[in-house]
Design a protein around this motif. Structure first.
Motif, PDB file in Angstrom:
ATOM      1  N   LEU A  78      12.104  -5.180 -13.086  1.00  8.98           N
ATOM      2  CA  LEU A  78      11.023  -5.707 -12.252  1.00  8.98           C
ATOM      3  C   LEU A  78      10.199  -4.563 -11.645  1.00  8.98           C
ATOM      4  CD1 LEU A  78       9.556  -8.010 -10.750  1.00  8.98           C
ATOM      5  CD2 LEU A  78      11.295  -7.811  -8.959  1.00  8.98           C
ATOM      6  N   TYR A  79      10.867  -3.522 -11.161  1.00  4.99           N
ATOM      7  CA  TYR A  79      10.148  -2.402 -10.538  1.00  4.99           C
ATOM      8  C   TYR A  79       9.209  -1.719 -11.549  1.00  4.99           C
ATOM      9  CZ  TYR A  79      13.834  -2.866  -6.979  1.00  4.99           C
ATOM     10  OH  TYR A  79      14.703  -3.336  -6.027  1.00  4.99           O
ATOM     11  N   GLU A  80       9.652  -1.663 -12.798  1.00  2.06           N
ATOM     12  CA  GLU A  80       8.808  -1.057 -13.838  1.00  2.06           C
ATOM     13  C   GLU A  80       7.493  -1.835 -13.981  1.00  2.06           C
ATOM     14  OE1 GLU A  80       9.097   0.252 -18.567  1.00  2.06           O
ATOM     15  OE2 GLU A  80      10.783  -0.777 -17.608  1.00  2.06           O
ATOM     16  N   LYS A  81       7.617  -3.173 -13.918  1.00  3.30           N
ATOM     17  CA  LYS A  81       6.416  -4.011 -14.005  1.00  3.30           C
ATOM     18  C   LYS A  81       5.563  -3.883 -12.741  1.00  3.30           C
ATOM     19  CE  LYS A  81       8.790  -7.447 -16.888  1.00  3.30           C
ATOM     20  NZ  LYS A  81       9.446  -8.776 -16.863  1.00  3.30           N
ATOM     21  N   LEU A  82       6.231  -3.810 -11.588  1.00  4.55           N
ATOM     22  CA  LEU A  82       5.499  -3.706 -10.316  1.00  4.55           C
ATOM     23  C   LEU A  82       4.677  -2.423 -10.249  1.00  4.55           C
ATOM     24  CD1 LEU A  82       8.064  -4.938  -7.607  1.00  4.55           C
ATOM     25  CD2 LEU A  82       5.923  -6.032  -8.269  1.00  4.55           C
ATOM     26  N   GLU A  83       5.236  -1.370 -10.802  1.00  6.17           N
ATOM     27  CA  GLU A  83       4.557  -0.074 -10.732  1.00  6.17           C
ATOM     28  C   GLU A  83       3.203  -0.114 -11.445  1.00  6.17           C
ATOM     29  OE1 GLU A  83       5.820   4.562 -10.615  1.00  6.17           O
ATOM     30  OE2 GLU A  83       7.172   3.164 -11.601  1.00  6.17           O
ATOM     31  N   VAL A  97       1.197  -2.836 -11.527  1.00  2.54           N
ATOM     32  CA  VAL A  97       0.230  -3.784 -10.951  1.00  2.54           C
ATOM     33  C   VAL A  97      -0.048  -3.570  -9.464  1.00  2.54           C
ATOM     34  CG1 VAL A  97       0.696  -5.601 -12.629  1.00  2.54           C
ATOM     35  CG2 VAL A  97       2.062  -5.515 -10.535  1.00  2.54           C
ATOM     36  N   ARG A  98       0.827  -2.917  -8.760  1.00  2.00           N
ATOM     37  CA  ARG A  98       0.616  -2.771  -7.310  1.00  2.00           C
ATOM     38  C   ARG A  98      -0.464  -1.732  -7.050  1.00  2.00           C
ATOM     39  NH1 ARG A  98       3.477   1.445  -4.136  1.00  2.00           N
ATOM     40  NH2 ARG A  98       3.746   3.139  -5.617  1.00  2.00           N
ATOM     41  N   LYS A  99      -1.146  -1.871  -5.914  1.00  2.00           N
ATOM     42  CA  LYS A  99      -2.148  -0.867  -5.541  1.00  2.00           C
ATOM     43  C   LYS A  99      -1.433   0.310  -4.868  1.00  2.00           C
ATOM     44  CE  LYS A  99      -3.144  -3.225  -1.174  1.00  2.00           C
ATOM     45  NZ  LYS A  99      -4.061  -4.079  -0.434  1.00  2.00           N
ATOM     46  N   PRO A 100      -2.009   1.504  -4.911  1.00  5.19           N
ATOM     47  CA  PRO A 100      -1.380   2.673  -4.288  1.00  5.19           C
ATOM     48  C   PRO A 100      -1.136   2.433  -2.798  1.00  5.19           C
ATOM     49  CG  PRO A 100      -3.231   3.338  -5.655  1.00  5.19           C
ATOM     50  CD  PRO A 100      -3.272   1.850  -5.584  1.00  5.19           C
ATOM     51  N   GLY A 101       0.047   2.792  -2.342  1.00  7.69           N
ATOM     52  CA  GLY A 101       0.376   2.645  -0.926  1.00  7.69           C
ATOM     53  C   GLY A 101       1.028   1.330  -0.564  1.00  7.69           C
ATOM     54  N   THR A 102       1.087   0.376  -1.520  1.00  9.62           N
ATOM     55  CA  THR A 102       1.776  -0.886  -1.239  1.00  9.62           C
ATOM     56  C   THR A 102       3.264  -0.626  -1.092  1.00  9.62           C
ATOM     57  OG1 THR A 102       0.165  -2.230  -2.423  1.00  9.62           O
ATOM     58  CG2 THR A 102       2.354  -3.181  -2.149  1.00  9.62           C
ATOM     59  N   ALA A 103       3.829  -1.046   0.040  1.00  8.83           N
ATOM     60  CA  ALA A 103       5.266  -0.877   0.255  1.00  8.83           C
ATOM     61  C   ALA A 103       6.037  -1.826  -0.663  1.00  8.83           C
ATOM     62  CB  ALA A 103       5.608  -1.174   1.706  1.00  8.83           C
ATOM     63  N   VAL A 104       7.122  -1.324  -1.236  1.00  6.39           N
ATOM     64  CA  VAL A 104       8.024  -2.150  -2.041  1.00  6.39           C
ATOM     65  C   VAL A 104       9.413  -2.001  -1.449  1.00  6.39           C
ATOM     66  CG1 VAL A 104       9.011  -2.579  -4.323  1.00  6.39           C
ATOM     67  CG2 VAL A 104       6.647  -1.773  -4.117  1.00  6.39           C
ATOM     68  N   ARG A 110      12.006   5.821 -11.672  1.00  8.05           N
ATOM     69  CA  ARG A 110      10.667   5.491 -11.197  1.00  8.05           C
ATOM     70  C   ARG A 110       9.890   6.762 -10.837  1.00  8.05           C
ATOM     71  NH1 ARG A 110      11.503   1.982 -13.329  1.00  8.05           N
ATOM     72  NH2 ARG A 110       9.490   2.563 -14.181  1.00  8.05           N
ATOM     73  N   SER A 111       8.580   6.632 -10.723  1.00 10.71           N
ATOM     74  CA  SER A 111       7.724   7.776 -10.408  1.00 10.71           C
ATOM     75  C   SER A 111       7.907   8.213  -8.955  1.00 10.71           C
ATOM     76  CB  SER A 111       6.256   7.400 -10.630  1.00 10.71           C
ATOM     77  OG  SER A 111       5.856   6.450  -9.645  1.00 10.71           O
ATOM     78  N   ASP A 112       7.469   9.431  -8.645  1.00  7.06           N
ATOM     79  CA  ASP A 112       7.537   9.928  -7.268  1.00  7.06           C
ATOM     80  C   ASP A 112       6.708   9.054  -6.334  1.00  7.06           C
ATOM     81  OD1 ASP A 112       9.206  11.956  -7.999  1.00  7.06           O
ATOM     82  OD2 ASP A 112       7.644  13.504  -8.089  1.00  7.06           O
ATOM     83  N   ILE A 138      17.322  -1.328   7.783  1.00 10.79           N
ATOM     84  CA  ILE A 138      16.336  -0.622   6.961  1.00 10.79           C
ATOM     85  C   ILE A 138      16.934   0.693   6.482  1.00 10.79           C
ATOM     86  CG2 ILE A 138      14.149   0.648   7.038  1.00 10.79           C
ATOM     87  CD1 ILE A 138      12.880  -1.591   8.491  1.00 10.79           C
ATOM     88  N   VAL A 139      16.830   0.914   5.182  1.00  7.67           N
ATOM     89  CA  VAL A 139      17.296   2.164   4.574  1.00  7.67           C
ATOM     90  C   VAL A 139      16.103   2.847   3.923  1.00  7.67           C
ATOM     91  CG1 VAL A 139      18.874   3.224   2.907  1.00  7.67           C
ATOM     92  CG2 VAL A 139      19.548   1.110   4.091  1.00  7.67           C
ATOM     93  N   ALA A 140      15.824   4.058   4.355  1.00 12.33           N
ATOM     94  CA  ALA A 140      14.755   4.856   3.743  1.00 12.33           C
ATOM     95  C   ALA A 140      15.391   5.945   2.896  1.00 12.33           C
ATOM     96  CB  ALA A 140      13.876   5.476   4.831  1.00 12.33           C
ATOM     97  N   GLY A 141      14.784   6.219   1.745  1.00  7.94           N
ATOM     98  CA  GLY A 141      15.296   7.260   0.868  1.00  7.94           C
ATOM     99  C   GLY A 141      14.740   8.629   1.241  1.00  7.94           C
ATOM    100  N   PRO A 142      15.268   9.686   0.640  1.00 11.30           N
ATOM    101  CA  PRO A 142      14.798  11.040   0.960  1.00 11.30           C
ATOM    102  C   PRO A 142      13.323  11.250   0.622  1.00 11.30           C
ATOM    103  CG  PRO A 142      16.289  11.053  -0.944  1.00 11.30           C
ATOM    104  CD  PRO A 142      16.364   9.699  -0.336  1.00 11.30           C
ATOM    105  N   GLN A 143      12.788  10.455  -0.319  1.00 10.19           N
ATOM    106  CA  GLN A 143      11.377  10.592  -0.684  1.00 10.19           C
ATOM    107  C   GLN A 143      10.481   9.522  -0.048  1.00 10.19           C
ATOM    108  OE1 GLN A 143      12.710  11.311  -5.098  1.00 10.19           O
ATOM    109  NE2 GLN A 143      10.536  11.799  -4.993  1.00 10.19           N
ATOM    110  N   SER A 144      11.088   8.593   0.706  1.00 11.10           N
ATOM    111  CA  SER A 144      10.291   7.505   1.310  1.00 11.10           C
ATOM    112  C   SER A 144       9.261   8.082   2.281  1.00 11.10           C
ATOM    113  CB  SER A 144      11.197   6.521   2.054  1.00 11.10           C
ATOM    114  OG  SER A 144      12.120   5.914   1.185  1.00 11.10           O
ATOM    115  N   ASP A 145       8.022   7.607   2.155  1.00  9.59           N
ATOM    116  CA  ASP A 145       6.946   8.070   3.021  1.00  9.59           C
ATOM    117  C   ASP A 145       7.145   7.519   4.432  1.00  9.59           C
ATOM    118  OD1 ASP A 145       4.066   9.156   3.375  1.00  9.59           O
ATOM    119  OD2 ASP A 145       3.925   7.083   4.070  1.00  9.59           O
TER     120      ASP A 145
END
Length: 775
Positions: free
Chosen positions: A105-110, A112-119, A135-137, A160-167
């Motif tokens: 699903l994430y592959e498909k979302l990547e 169609v989503r606009k830049p900056g949309t939180a997933v 997934r991409s950076d 809420i869990v944020a990853g090391p790369q989460s903005d």
């Protein structure tokens, strides 16, 4: 990203959890797109998501705060409508807990989503690092875990869990939305298996079930010990498992055993019992199935509660053991120290569970506050694990753990004979993993009376109420009696507060931090006076309440009420007399007096008439408003949310709603301050009412209900008195009825009903059983 606002949300997965999340977004007044897979058969490609919305509109307790909120949910399917994700600012994935399906699903979302949309994923078991693998950076920057608890409308916790790369900006945007708009308390969790609440909660339940089997306890004995005395839900452990579903337990066990390290203490206790396996196989999965550890059965036409015998596996009549006595009922240290089965079982649960909870800091969350908040909000514990340890004494706990060979974590060793929480200079502080104490920080816009009390004394106080300075020239009137019931002492303090506020302050907020805003008048005092025929005392109670509420209504400063939970009877009437209401979204309010054989006695009748007469959408003329007020009061209608309270007229159109309970006092205070400049007390109302002709029309409606079996003879008597008041007594539409005359009518009808033995029977029955008597 930090400046971006979430104006539309997409939820993918229309199961119980996903649909519930979508409903809560809609409850916040925000459009939401709900997508799911194509149905297995039929022509309607959106059938799965549409079916979920239809089901929620019939579910009780309701996922929607108002049926109108459902209009904000747009339905679709993943095959045809995934491109609509481009319209959304946040996508919540709530699909099956399978890594391969989520990654697909994430592959498909990547794409169609606009830049900056939180997933975000609502997963409760799969680590974030695995979810975003491949997934991409850019995708990783916008990805986080948002773990809601079921049902999403009613459970306040979100991990809420944020990853090391989460903005940081994206995470802040989602945090702010779930806090302010969805009403959740955010607890930051680390990317560890089970996160916080489910990891501790599953361990606790497993330990309790194991110990009950090992020690030969009945399910009733186990639930009596491991329920209220521990400050956990009164269902106890077996009752709780019935509630969430016995068949869910093996899935949780499989999930945790497959993801936790092999040396984790949970691995040693994870096991299933043959009786439990047989129950699941035969459909005895709890309340949603044929029954569980408890079930309701019919015996001779009567419903009988039965309990499962843990040895034979057969059902038998449920018992009330009554084995927890004395200090052990309320003192945790006394409970685990009690002799015999009570102390043995309590310690078998709490010793390992508290040891385990202490061991996951800072692995699962950085602070003890995170652990405590997670368990209080996610599992409805009255005190979190570290608050429990403080009640027992950390040094005493460590001594017992060591004696039993149970693990003692470094933070337990560090705290020594000190406590995990303390108050220093009027601030609540917690013990950190660095060995130092730190202030418990509140988010901006959170103001709690419990914090104010740490460094302040009340301006006024008696046995049922108190008045507090909450800053900026605003005071808070707090009810303090049992269930925040209202009595003469509350009315006395209101009258004392008015000159004090007028002299030294700007505004007053009616607010408290009990379990409920107010369950209404103190019926115990009323029935006592009725039983000894102290009619002058009963009338005095009515008149005192009317005078206090009237004084509040016409006070020379703004009065804002901030209800939450139950606001019934007299608790509703104080709202009706306020200049404005700042209600928590989960406010259940109504004038319910007819259920105990009386009518509203503190001005509620006139205030409801005023609301409906002023409603621009309601037909004009005296009778429509009278009919609507009569309908709501005679049927003891209770609004099931603040939004529904607006529909019923208990709240005005411009009254405001706070989604997050912790923000209620701050919001109410700001509302009060906004009313200060140029404030003028309301004008006294006058009514044109239909009199005896209107009363006759209402009586016809009640007669019809009685003939249909929907109203009892005494319902008819009560309704007749209510109709007499609402139609203005012996008047007609050519005359003006004053507010004081309405109050006099209300008092007279109240007293006639109070003298009626059938009304007295209703009051006594309500006090004894908590349920209305249909006589």
């Amino acid at each position: 990203m930090a400046d971006t606002k979430i104006e539309k949300v997409c939820v993918i997965g229309a199961g119980t959890m996903g649909a519930g999340i979508a409903a809560q977004v809609a409850n916040a007044g925000v459009p939401v797109l709900l997508l799911d897979i194509l149905p297995k058969d039929g022509d309607n490609r959106n059938a799965v998501a549409e079916g979920a919305v239809k089901k929620m509109l019939k579910t009780d307790p309701a996922p929607f705060m108002s049926k109108s909120a459902a209009r904000l949910v747009e339905t679709g399917n993943i095959e045809d409508h995934l491109d609509k994700v481009a319209e959304c600012d946040w996508v919540v994935e709530a699909i099956i807990e399978r890594l391969d399906i989520k990654q697909s699903l994430y592959e498909k979302l990547e794409k169609v989503r606009k830049p900056g949309t939180a997933v975000s994923s609502n997963t409760s078991t799969i680590p974030l690092a695995q979810l975003t693998d491949g997934r991409s950076d850019e995708f990783k920057q916008d990805f986080l875990i948002t773990h809601f608890f079921n049902p999403p409308r009613y459970m306040r916790l979100i991990e809420i869990v944020a990853g090391p790369q989460s903005d940081a900006g994206t995470v802040a945007m989602v945090r702010d939305f779930v806090d302010r708009k969805m009403g959740k308390t955010v607890v930051d969790a680390e990317d560890s298996p089970g996160f916080i609440a489910n990891r501790i909660g599953t361990f606790w339940i497993q330990q309790a079930v194991n110990a009950a089997f090992d020690q030969g306890l009945s399910v009733e004995e186990a639930d009596e010990i491991a329920g209220r005395p521990m400050g956990v839900p009164k269902t106890g452990v077996f009752g709780l498992v019935d509630l969430v579903g016995i068949d869910l337990m093996p899935h949780l066990m499989e999930s945790l055993t497959s993801t936790l390290p092999k040396d984790d203490p949970y691995q040693k206790i994870a096991r299933t019992e043959p009786i439990v396996e047989a129950m699941i196989k035969e459909g005895y999965t709890g309340r949603k199935g044929l029954g569980g550890f408890y079930r309701m059965n019919k015996d001779g036409g009567k419903r009988v509660k039965e309990a499962k015998d843990l040895k034979s596996g057969e059902y038998r009549a449920a018992a009330r053991p009554g084995i927890v006595r004395g200090p052990a009922q309320k003192d945790l240290k006394a409970l685990i120290s009690a002799k015999g089965k009570v102390g043995d079982y309590a310690w078998a649960i709490l010793g390992p569970t508290l040891s385990y909870a202490a061991s996951i800091v800072p692995e699962a969350t950085k602070t003890v506050v995170g652990v405590d908040d997670a368990m209080k909000l996610g599992y409805n514990w009255k005190a979190g694990p570290f608050e429990m340890i403080d009640k027992i004494g950390a040094a005493h706990l460590v001594e017992r753990l060591k004696a039993d060979g149970l693990p003692v974590s470094s933070i337990l060793e560090q705290v020594g004979d000190k406590s995990f929480y303390r108050v220093e200079n009027g601030k609540r502080q917690f013990f950190g993993t660095d060995g130092e104490y730190h202030d418990v920080e509140r988010p901006e816009g959170v103001l709690l009376l419990e914090d104010i009390k740490l460094s302040a004394e009340p301006l006024l106080k008696n046995g049922s109420a108190a008045l507090w300075d909450v800053g900026d020239g605003v005071v808070a009137l707090e009810f303090t009696g049992k269930m925040n019931a209202l009595d003469e002492a509350v009315m006395k303090l209101i009258q004392q507060a008015i000159p004090l506020v007028k002299k030294d302050y700007k505004a007053l907020v009616v607010y408290n931090e009990g379990s409920n805003f107010s369950a209404g008048a103190n019926l115990g005092l009323a029935i006592f006076a009725m039983n000894i025929a102290a009619w002058s005392e009963v009338e005095k109670q009515v008149k005192t309440g009317q005078d206090a509420y009237k004084a509040l209504k016409y006070a020379p400063f703004p009065v804002v009420s901030a209800p939450f939970g139950l606001a019934l009877g007299g608790g509703c009437e104080i709202l009706l007399h306020s200049d404005a209401i700042q209600a928590h979204a989960e406010t259940y309010t109504g004038l319910v007096e007819t259920g105990v054989g009386i009518i509203p006695g503190w001005g509620g009748c006139g205030e409801m008439l005023s609301r409906w007469m002023a409603n621009p959408r309601h037909p004009k003329g005296p009778m429509p408003a009278v009919s609507k007020a009569f309908e709501l009061i005679s049927t003891a209608t209770v609004a099931k949310s603040a939004h529904e309270a607006k529909e019923h007229g208990f709240l005005r159109k411009d009254d405001q709603v706070t989604m997050n309970r912790d923000r209620l006092l701050y919001d109410a205070k700001q509302r009060a301050l906004a009313l200060v400049d140029g404030y003028e007390a309301p004008e006294k109302p006058e009514y044109r009412l239909p009199g005896p002709a209107g009363k006759a029309a209402l009586k016809l409606a009640v007669d019809s209900f009685r003939k249909q079996g929907k109203a009892t003879p005494h319902d008819e008597t009560v309704a007749s008195e209510l109709a007499h008041v609402l139609t203005g007594g012996d008047t007609d539409v050519t005359e003006l009825v004053t507010e004081d005359h309405m109050l006099k009518l209300e008092r007279e009808s109240f007293m006639r009903l109070a003298r009626n033995p059938k009304s007295q029977a209703r009051v006594e029955h309500m006090l004894e059983t908590g349920k209305p008597l249909r006589n």
